[in-house]
Enzyme design. Sequence first.
Site, PDB file in Angstrom:
ATOM      1  N   CYS A 325       0.828  -1.206   0.000  1.00  0.00           N
ATOM      2  CA  CYS A 325       0.000   0.000   0.000  1.00  0.00           C
ATOM      3  C   CYS A 325       0.863   1.259   0.000  1.00  0.00           C
ATOM      4  CB  CYS A 325      -0.976  -0.039   1.171  1.00  0.00           C
ATOM      5  SG  CYS A 325      -2.380   1.077   0.973  1.00  0.00           S
ATOM      6  N   HIS A 444      -3.850  -5.500   1.179  1.00  0.00           N
ATOM      7  CA  HIS A 444      -3.589  -5.874   2.569  1.00  0.00           C
ATOM      8  C   HIS A 444      -4.082  -7.305   2.791  1.00  0.00           C
ATOM      9  CE1 HIS A 444      -2.381  -1.934   4.052  1.00  0.00           C
ATOM     10  NE2 HIS A 444      -3.403  -1.397   3.415  1.00  0.00           N
TER      11      HIS A 444
END
Length: 506
Positions: A325, A444
Amino acid sequence: MLQGTASNVGKSIIAAGLCRIFYQDGYRTAPFKPQNMALNSYITDEGLEMGRAQVFQAEAAGIKPEARMNPILLKPCGNHTSQVIVNGKVIAQMHSSEYHTYKDTLIDVLRNTFEGLEKSYDIIVMEGAGSCAEINLKEKDISNMGMADIADSPVILVSDIDRGGVFASIVGTLMLLEEHERARVKGVIINKFRGKKEYFESGVRMLEDIIKIPVLGVIPYSDIKIEDEDSVTTRFKRTSEKRDINIEVIRTPHMSNFTDFDIFETQPDVSLKYIDYGENIGNPDILIIPGSKSTVSDLKYIRENGFDEDIKRCAESGKLVIGICGGYQMLGRKLIDKKHVESELDEVDGLGLLDTVTEFDSEKRTVQTERNISDCLSGYFESLSGKKVKGYEIHMGRTYPCSDSEIPMFQESSGKESSDGERDRKVSMGYVNSTGNIAGTYIHGIFDEVEFTRALLNGIRMRKGLEPIESEVKSFRQFKEREYDRLADMLRENMDIGKIYEIMGL
């Protein structure tokens, strides 16, 4: 409702254990935390954001997580500001003084959300935040006794004996509560006890004589592997012996979703270390730049501490460098922020290890994702073709390739996610460089798929001349289910569960 004498006394874990016990006993049970301040968050099936503590509590209760289990989530951004998320959606970024005023409008939100949840379940296990005796914040408290009043709930007070001063913390907390608040406290739990409990029995009796409230349990320190709620965890200070595969994670000030790496702690050949301020990156087999709530600020931190040179050294030596991310965004050439979502700068240089550029947008992307690894990758990813990964995305930026030198990590035709339109179809949820040792992804939870992660680790073993091994943990979800059962067994053994049912009127 479980309330604490301080932060990190173990409320979240005990709440999860009670959720499991009530679920085992046949009750439809849900967790609830009115206000959570955390950088660890999760995306529900509906694309709504919530704190991860209520996610693992819901798992323990045998139900799907819902955003209404954590109606208010605050994600700190620095300089006394937080992103405010209400019922799963971003409302605004607020300074602490502005949010203090805004709390008045949230009381009805909490009442309505709680009442809706209450109609759907037999038992609600609520969790407070921090200490319930912060007298300077009591006027607009919505986290502890304020919520207990809204729900008309009995309270159990949790204290941590491991940090010392347990008697003073319990007695002092109760003394600072108002009379009607003390009347809500029906029991006390002493958590994280080390040693022989028979030596502590006299202390329990003396405490009960002083507070006139029963001690419902003395919970031992345990090795049960349940998620930590947030960065107050002690996991970052743990030291583990060097093993066949060494993984290092850079602990940035705004690191988010460190639960992405919990799976590594289940693998017997892996040592996991978080590199903190003042420490040096060593010679890891995998170096990870984690997610970040403030990517530009954390990138500046990396440069100021010389981590950028260490990252490039690892990359040049052929080590595997992975960005998740915000870490993925940092790996690229540029971070463009013309809307000033992240900072006052229009543009910031990235680390330049991926030939990509990230453009920040004011709209947050929150979606669950399922993908398969691309079949045209080299290096560390060569043997991973077709392996399934799944997880969720939480990010304000979109990352684009600058050339054809970087290869999409995932097969674009696979996946379960909402579309962001024509523009997003040109964007991969991750890229890998041509030599296959630099990779970034927005997903994630990517490592939670054991087959993918074990194949990646075995590829490293073979590079080091070691035989591949199989994981004893075949499914991370099944592993967690066993840990929830272990937690419930431990609480049943060390708590008066019958008395807790009596307190609830059941």
